[in-house]
Design a protein around this motif. Structure first.
Motif, short mmCIF file in Angstrom:
data_model
loop_
_atom_site.label_atom_id
_atom_site.label_comp_id
_atom_site.label_asym_id
_atom_site.label_seq_id
_atom_site.Cartn_x
_atom_site.Cartn_y
_atom_site.Cartn_z
N ASN A 43 110.70 91.74 -1.94
CA ASN A 43 109.69 91.31 -2.91
C ASN A 43 110.32 90.64 -4.12
OD1 ASN A 43 107.50 92.14 -1.39
ND2 ASN A 43 107.42 94.16 -2.34
N ILE A 44 111.45 91.14 -4.57
CA ILE A 44 112.13 90.53 -5.71
C ILE A 44 112.59 89.12 -5.36
CG2 ILE A 44 114.20 90.64 -7.16
CD1 ILE A 44 113.87 93.73 -7.07
N VAL A 45 113.17 88.96 -4.19
CA VAL A 45 113.64 87.64 -3.76
C VAL A 45 112.47 86.69 -3.54
CG1 VAL A 45 114.82 86.41 -1.91
CG2 VAL A 45 115.77 88.54 -2.79
N ASP A 70 109.35 93.23 -11.61
CA ASP A 70 110.28 93.68 -10.57
C ASP A 70 110.89 95.03 -10.93
OD1 ASP A 70 109.93 91.35 -9.04
OD2 ASP A 70 111.57 90.33 -10.06
N TYR A 71 111.28 95.20 -12.20
CA TYR A 71 111.88 96.45 -12.63
C TYR A 71 110.83 97.56 -12.67
CZ TYR A 71 115.25 99.55 -14.82
OH TYR A 71 116.10 100.60 -15.08
N ALA A 72 109.61 97.20 -13.05
CA ALA A 72 108.51 98.18 -13.03
C ALA A 72 108.28 98.67 -11.61
CB ALA A 72 107.24 97.57 -13.61
N ALA A 73 108.37 97.76 -10.63
CA ALA A 73 108.21 98.14 -9.23
C ALA A 73 109.34 99.08 -8.79
CB ALA A 73 108.17 96.90 -8.34
N LEU A 74 110.55 98.82 -9.24
CA LEU A 74 111.68 99.69 -8.92
C LEU A 74 111.45 101.10 -9.47
CD1 LEU A 74 115.40 98.94 -8.98
CD2 LEU A 74 114.58 100.78 -10.43
N ARG A 75 110.98 101.18 -10.71
CA ARG A 75 110.70 102.48 -11.32
C ARG A 75 109.58 103.21 -10.59
NH1 ARG A 75 108.68 102.53 -16.03
NH2 ARG A 75 108.15 100.37 -16.30
N LEU A 76 108.59 102.47 -10.13
CA LEU A 76 107.50 103.07 -9.36
C LEU A 76 108.01 103.64 -8.04
CD1 LEU A 76 104.48 103.66 -9.12
CD2 LEU A 76 104.22 101.38 -8.11
N VAL A 77 108.91 102.91 -7.39
CA VAL A 77 109.52 103.40 -6.15
C VAL A 77 110.25 104.72 -6.42
CG1 VAL A 77 111.39 102.97 -4.49
CG2 VAL A 77 109.70 101.20 -4.95
N LEU A 78 111.02 104.77 -7.49
CA LEU A 78 111.75 105.99 -7.81
C LEU A 78 110.79 107.17 -8.02
CD1 LEU A 78 114.45 104.59 -10.27
CD2 LEU A 78 114.79 105.32 -7.89
N ARG A 79 109.76 106.94 -8.80
CA ARG A 79 108.80 108.02 -9.07
C ARG A 79 108.09 108.45 -7.79
NH1 ARG A 79 105.47 105.46 -12.32
NH2 ARG A 79 106.94 105.65 -14.03
N LYS A 139 116.03 86.31 -18.56
CA LYS A 139 115.43 87.39 -19.34
C LYS A 139 115.97 88.74 -18.89
CE LYS A 139 111.36 87.25 -16.38
NZ LYS A 139 109.95 87.02 -16.31
N LYS A 140 115.80 89.75 -19.73
CA LYS A 140 116.24 91.09 -19.40
C LYS A 140 115.42 91.63 -18.23
CE LYS A 140 119.06 91.80 -22.92
NZ LYS A 140 120.43 92.18 -22.81
N SER A 141 116.08 92.12 -17.22
CA SER A 141 115.38 92.59 -16.01
C SER A 141 114.49 93.79 -16.29
CB SER A 141 116.39 92.93 -14.91
OG SER A 141 117.20 94.01 -15.29
N THR A 142 114.83 94.58 -17.29
CA THR A 142 114.05 95.79 -17.56
C THR A 142 112.65 95.46 -18.08
OG1 THR A 142 115.07 95.94 -19.74
CG2 THR A 142 116.02 97.30 -17.99
N HIS A 143 112.42 94.22 -18.46
CA HIS A 143 111.12 93.81 -18.99
C HIS A 143 110.34 92.97 -17.98
CE1 HIS A 143 112.42 95.39 -22.80
NE2 HIS A 143 113.49 94.64 -22.76
N THR A 144 110.59 93.19 -16.68
CA THR A 144 109.92 92.42 -15.65
C THR A 144 109.08 93.31 -14.75
OG1 THR A 144 111.73 92.67 -14.05
CG2 THR A 144 111.86 90.78 -15.58
N GLY A 168 111.21 103.81 -18.01
CA GLY A 168 111.79 102.53 -18.39
C GLY A 168 112.49 102.56 -19.73
N GLU A 169 112.70 103.74 -20.28
CA GLU A 169 113.39 103.87 -21.56
C GLU A 169 114.91 103.87 -21.38
OE1 GLU A 169 111.95 107.31 -23.64
OE2 GLU A 169 109.88 106.81 -23.12
N ARG A 170 115.35 104.13 -20.16
CA ARG A 170 116.78 104.12 -19.85
C ARG A 170 116.98 103.29 -18.60
NH1 ARG A 170 120.84 105.26 -16.76
NH2 ARG A 170 122.75 106.09 -17.61
N ARG A 171 117.88 102.35 -18.69
CA ARG A 171 118.19 101.50 -17.55
C ARG A 171 119.00 102.29 -16.51
NH1 ARG A 171 118.94 95.67 -17.34
NH2 ARG A 171 120.15 95.20 -15.50
N ILE A 172 118.71 102.06 -15.24
CA ILE A 172 119.45 102.72 -14.17
C ILE A 172 120.26 101.66 -13.44
CG2 ILE A 172 117.51 102.56 -12.55
CD1 ILE A 172 118.40 105.30 -11.43
N ASP A 173 121.54 101.94 -13.21
CA ASP A 173 122.36 100.96 -12.49
C ASP A 173 122.23 101.19 -10.98
OD1 ASP A 173 124.35 102.81 -11.55
OD2 ASP A 173 125.56 102.51 -13.34
#
Length: 94
Positions: free
Chosen positions: A78-80, A9-18, A2-7, A48-53
């Motif tokens: 956590n992802i692993v 795990d990706y929500a947690a990454l965005r929270l870390v950034l914020r 599945k697309k990682s941006t819809h998980t 989460g509207e723009r993917r970050i590499d």
């Protein structure tokens, strides 16, 4: 896979950034100026509207004065641990 941006795990990454940006007392506009991007870029990444590499992720954290390695280690663990991505017998992602 599945697309990682819809998980979660990706929500947690965005929270870390914020959280890192807020801990650095930077507005989205301040961070955008440091990164030489439009403020909407920061807002879209955090929403989460723009993917970050991976490279942009490191730049984002560094611009906030954070250590990408130190910040990322718990997130990566956590992802692993969550095992959200299935891996086949040959190590290929499914």
């Amino acid at each position: 896979m599945k697309k990682s941006t819809h998980t979660s795990d990706y929500a947690a990454l965005r929270l870390v950034l914020r959280n890192v940006r807020n801990a650095a007392s930077l507005s989205q506009r301040d961070l955008a100026a440091r990164l030489d991007v439009a403020p909407s870029w920061v807002a879209k990444v955090e929403a989460g509207e723009r993917r970050i590499d991976f490279v942009e992720y490191c730049w984002f954290l560094t611009a906030c004065g954070a250590d990408p390695v130190g910040i990322s280690a718990p997130l990566f663990r956590n992802i692993v641990k969550a095992g959200s991505m299935k891996v086949g017998k040959r190590g290929d992602a499914k």
